[in-house]
Write an enzyme that holds these catalytic residues in place. Structure first.
Site, PDB file in Angstrom:
ATOM      1  N   GLY A  20       0.949  -0.849   0.107  1.00 54.51           N
ATOM      2  CA  GLY A  20       0.200  -0.036   0.055  1.00 54.51           C
ATOM      3  C   GLY A  20       0.941   1.764   0.039  1.00 54.51           C
ATOM      4  O   GLY A  20       1.899   1.105  -0.201  1.00 54.51           O
ATOM      5  N   CYS A  21       0.218   1.738  -0.044  1.00 52.54           N
ATOM      6  CA  CYS A  21       0.895   3.565   0.499  1.00 52.54           C
ATOM      7  C   CYS A  21       2.265   3.091   1.040  1.00 52.54           C
ATOM      8  O   CYS A  21       2.106   2.641   2.748  1.00 52.54           O
ATOM      9  CB  CYS A  21      -0.266   4.708   1.162  1.00 52.54           C
ATOM     10  SG  CYS A  21       1.063   6.308   1.112  1.00 52.54           S
TER      11      CYS A  21
END
Length: 158
Positions: free
Chosen positions: A9-10
């Protein structure tokens, strides 16, 4: 001294989750797993480079094990999601363990098998286990992002 590379993810959140872990010496966010040389954030977000948002960890392997790093990594994201994490969608948000040795590969594969058998997750683990490639550091404004934002607001977010 060890090094580990994780994508899930981020990269801001994954980095923040590791920064205060005893035994983690240094973190850096960047890009790995694609075909573009020296990619920029904008290029990676275009979903055309093949890179994943990745965190590089330097750790003291006498203070923390690679398995413990895997446990923390899996606690920081949903390893069953494919090419996304929550509202963030695209292959740059895929879950990847980039291994640097045969031992890391074996440990990661065993850990994933255990997690799949544990019933902890509602679906099979989608995390890829692939060899580490060139790590391209992200732009400076991405480094320790949540620590910078937390300090701006007078508190730490993690």
């Amino acid at each position: 001294m060890g090094i580990a590379f994780f994508a899930g993810g981020c990269f801001w959140g994954i980095e923040a989750g590791f920064q205060k872990v005893p035994g983690v010496i240094n973190t850096k966010v960047g890009y790995m797993g694609g075909h573009t040389i020296e990619p920029t954030y904008q290029e990676v977000c275009s979903d055309t480079t093949g890179h994943a948002e990745t965190i590089a960890l330097e750790y003291d392997d006498t203070a923390i094990t690679y398995r413990k790093l895997l446990e923390i990594f899996f606690s920081l994201h949903n390893p069953t999601e494919v090419n996304r994490q929550g509202p963030d969608v695209g292959s740059q948000y895929r879950s990847v363990i980039f291994y640097t040795s045969p031992e890391q590969k074996e440990e990661a594969e065993m850990f994933i098998a255990e997690m799949n058998q544990s019933g902890r997750y509602h679906a099979a683990i989608a995390t890829e286990v692939v060899p580490a490639e060139t790590f391209w550091p992200a732009e400076e404004y991405h480094q320790s992002y949540f620590l910078k934002i937390g300090q701006r607001y007078g508190r730490s977010l993690f």
